[in-house]
Design a protein around this motif. Sequence first.
Motif, short mmCIF file in Angstrom:
data_model
loop_
_atom_site.label_atom_id
_atom_site.label_comp_id
_atom_site.label_asym_id
_atom_site.label_seq_id
_atom_site.Cartn_x
_atom_site.Cartn_y
_atom_site.Cartn_z
N TRP A 1 10.54 -32.29 -24.40
CA TRP A 1 9.84 -33.23 -23.54
C TRP A 1 10.51 -33.39 -22.18
N TYR A 2 11.80 -33.10 -22.11
CA TYR A 2 12.43 -33.06 -20.80
C TYR A 2 11.72 -32.00 -19.94
N PHE A 3 11.53 -30.83 -20.51
CA PHE A 3 10.89 -29.75 -19.74
C PHE A 3 9.39 -30.01 -19.54
N MET A 4 8.76 -30.71 -20.49
CA MET A 4 7.34 -31.04 -20.34
C MET A 4 7.11 -32.02 -19.19
N LEU A 5 8.13 -32.83 -18.89
CA LEU A 5 7.93 -33.90 -17.90
C LEU A 5 8.65 -33.65 -16.58
N VAL B 1 20.55 -36.34 -18.73
CA VAL B 1 19.70 -35.94 -17.60
C VAL B 1 20.20 -36.67 -16.35
N PRO B 2 20.47 -35.89 -15.26
CA PRO B 2 21.10 -36.50 -14.09
C PRO B 2 20.48 -37.81 -13.63
N SER B 3 19.14 -37.85 -13.50
CA SER B 3 18.55 -39.04 -12.91
C SER B 3 18.49 -40.22 -13.87
N ALA B 4 18.69 -39.94 -15.19
CA ALA B 4 18.69 -41.05 -16.15
C ALA B 4 20.11 -41.47 -16.50
N LEU B 5 21.07 -40.79 -15.87
CA LEU B 5 22.48 -41.07 -16.13
C LEU B 5 22.78 -42.53 -15.85
N LEU C 1 29.99 -29.07 -37.22
CA LEU C 1 28.70 -29.68 -36.88
C LEU C 1 27.50 -28.81 -37.26
N THR C 2 26.34 -29.42 -37.14
CA THR C 2 25.10 -28.73 -37.48
C THR C 2 24.32 -28.40 -36.20
N LEU C 3 23.27 -27.61 -36.34
CA LEU C 3 22.49 -27.18 -35.19
C LEU C 3 21.93 -28.31 -34.33
N PRO C 4 21.27 -29.33 -34.93
CA PRO C 4 20.68 -30.38 -34.07
C PRO C 4 21.74 -31.09 -33.23
N VAL C 5 22.94 -31.32 -33.80
CA VAL C 5 23.99 -31.97 -33.01
C VAL C 5 24.55 -30.99 -31.99
N GLY C 6 24.60 -29.72 -32.39
CA GLY C 6 25.02 -28.68 -31.45
C GLY C 6 24.13 -28.66 -30.22
N MET C 7 22.84 -28.88 -30.44
CA MET C 7 21.90 -28.99 -29.32
C MET C 7 22.34 -30.07 -28.35
N GLY C 8 22.75 -31.21 -28.91
CA GLY C 8 23.20 -32.32 -28.09
C GLY C 8 24.43 -31.93 -27.27
N GLN D 1 27.30 -30.42 -22.29
CA GLN D 1 28.43 -29.61 -21.84
C GLN D 1 28.05 -28.31 -21.15
N THR D 2 26.76 -28.08 -20.94
CA THR D 2 26.36 -26.87 -20.23
C THR D 2 25.45 -27.27 -19.07
N PRO D 3 25.22 -26.35 -18.13
CA PRO D 3 24.34 -26.70 -17.01
C PRO D 3 22.85 -26.69 -17.37
N ALA D 4 22.51 -26.71 -18.67
CA ALA D 4 21.12 -26.55 -19.08
C ALA D 4 20.19 -27.61 -18.46
N LEU D 5 20.55 -28.87 -18.59
CA LEU D 5 19.73 -29.93 -18.02
C LEU D 5 20.32 -30.45 -16.73
N ASN D 6 21.61 -30.26 -16.59
CA ASN D 6 22.31 -30.86 -15.46
C ASN D 6 23.16 -29.79 -14.80
N PRO D 7 22.67 -29.20 -13.71
CA PRO D 7 23.33 -28.05 -13.09
C PRO D 7 24.79 -28.33 -12.72
N GLY D 8 25.15 -29.60 -12.58
CA GLY D 8 26.50 -29.90 -12.15
C GLY D 8 27.54 -29.88 -13.27
N VAL D 9 27.08 -29.70 -14.53
CA VAL D 9 28.00 -29.90 -15.65
C VAL D 9 28.52 -28.57 -16.18
N GLY D 10 29.72 -28.57 -16.71
CA GLY D 10 30.26 -27.44 -17.44
C GLY D 10 30.79 -26.35 -16.54
N ALA D 11 31.29 -25.28 -17.20
CA ALA D 11 31.83 -24.17 -16.43
C ALA D 11 30.73 -23.59 -15.55
#
Lengths: 289, 309
Positions: free
Chosen positions: A107-111, A221-225, B244-251, B256-266
């Motif tokens: 839903w992050y990507f959906m929105l 998410v940066p803007s919800a930080l 840990l398990t996969l769903p927590v790994g997702m978290g 810890q990666t730039p996936a959602l937040n380009p400023g984060v991680g290596a």
Amino acid sequence: MFLPYLILLFAWAIYPLAIAIVTSIQSSRAVPGGGIGNYLFVINEFRFFPALLNVTIFLAIYLPAMLIMVAGMSLLLDSIKTRYTVPLRLMYLVPATITGSVAVLVWYFMLEPTYSPFAGLLAEIGWTQGTDVFNRENLAWIFALIAFSTGAGNWIVIQYGSLQSIPDDILEAAKIDGASGFQTAMRIKLPLIKKYLVYMLILAFAAAVQIFVEPYLMSSVPSALGVANDWSLNQLAYNLAFRGSNLGAATALSFMLLLLCVILALWVIYRTDFFDEAEIKRKKKEAKA
Amino acid sequence: MTTAAVRRKKILSSNTPIGKSKEALAKVSKWVILSGFALFSMVPMTWMLLAPSKTQPQLQQDAPLSFGTFEGYITAWNNLALFQDARILQWLWNSIWYSALQVSVATAVALLAGYALAATRMPLQKPMLIITLIAMIVPAVAFVLPIFVQVSQLGLYNTAWAIILPGMFYPFGVFLAYIYFSSTIPKELYEAARVDGAGEWGTLLRIVLPMSWGLVGMLAFFSFQANWVNFFLPYMVVNTGEILTLPVGMGILFSQTPALNPGVGAVALPIRGPEIALAGLIVTLPILIVFLASSRLLVRGVLAGAVKS
């Protein structure tokens, strides 16, 4: 035969319940006296009321949306020929498989307007950047949308199942009396599935009041930080335990939520006839035997 | 609705031309709403299936539901494996063996307890049933914080058992089994077995169980569904990546990666949209397959006892 279950029941329900009660009245650095003080501490904690408000708004959006959509869609689905509903039902089930952390991701990507398949729609309401979407005002709506998309399809199919079990003679009698499809749906089918809808709402409420993973992950998410940080009651409990190292207050809060769910459960068991039917069936069998 | 009833409805309502056009309009709008919602339901899953086939720039610039290349999936997987030395494989393996253990124990325990409640004479039958109902309605999340305190006391904190053991408690399964054994299996069967001198265990294992594979499938299905995606409990009771398990790994990938937040991680870590979508897909596909293959079990289970289907 019952023993293995009894052991698990004690280990993972009754014992934790006792722990919750004991820990919630323990003394701590913040509340040296312990006791009821921990409960008062939580209620007077400056983040408690905003979190309660957030969760209340979220519930006020999510629960009516579930009720209206699930009742409406399952009645609609029930009004067409059974064999045509098979592919529809399968499609409705698909979003139920996207839950928890994956639901937040998707839903992050959906929105997020840069990625969203609904970007055109979002632009219509003036949302062209991530910050337009993921901000304080919208969070309750976003979590309601996630919860709705995860639960609604599933429940539409389940309620459709209960509609299908309404005896044909009742429906034919209505038809002979001249009831239209709409009248049959509103006056006969809806009252007959009412208790299943109530049951659904109770389960949805009990789960939703405990909301944690959605706001927790959304705070990446940066803007919800910073906005999604202490958003829900369970998040507050978690932060009290781990960041505030105030386990007493944390378990006090979590015990209040637990108690709320237990009261609801008792209400369903004793005040609705949801579980009676199972008992009646059993009694009938016994009477026959 | 029976086909006879449908046919009768057709005959009744198509007598007048006005009735006919009105009915047609109603029919069209019904189908528009029903299939519109179906299409809407498919969008998130379709997006997730397609996203790993693209590169990050393609994901942002191309049409959201377009396809990239098949090589895209391989690239995304290789990039994902760069995170902490293919940690995702460890998470996947953990998720698989934890839930395999949880599902088999939970199913067996629920089967036995449901049978004991429904078919044998046991003390405190009614109170046990009520407690089970309460435990079934209260969501598991409500117990997470007390369980955290408990596993810390028991010295299980940060072990796999802290995740696995609580997942074996399965009151919903006990209730399902109870309903099944008290309404689907004829009472006479238990009595006949008893007369023939089969003990409770013999009756269950040799006579009742071979008739109950549908129930076993249903119990396993709901237990798998609950345990495979569980987030809050594993997150609370374990803080070491390897356990840990996969769903927590997702978290963890989120934060810890730039996936959602380009400023984060290596900075060099190539984990972006396509990679995290692939991770999501790995979590979701097993449930999707199980779900679609057994959608009938779902309906029968949730409203167990109250609805025939």
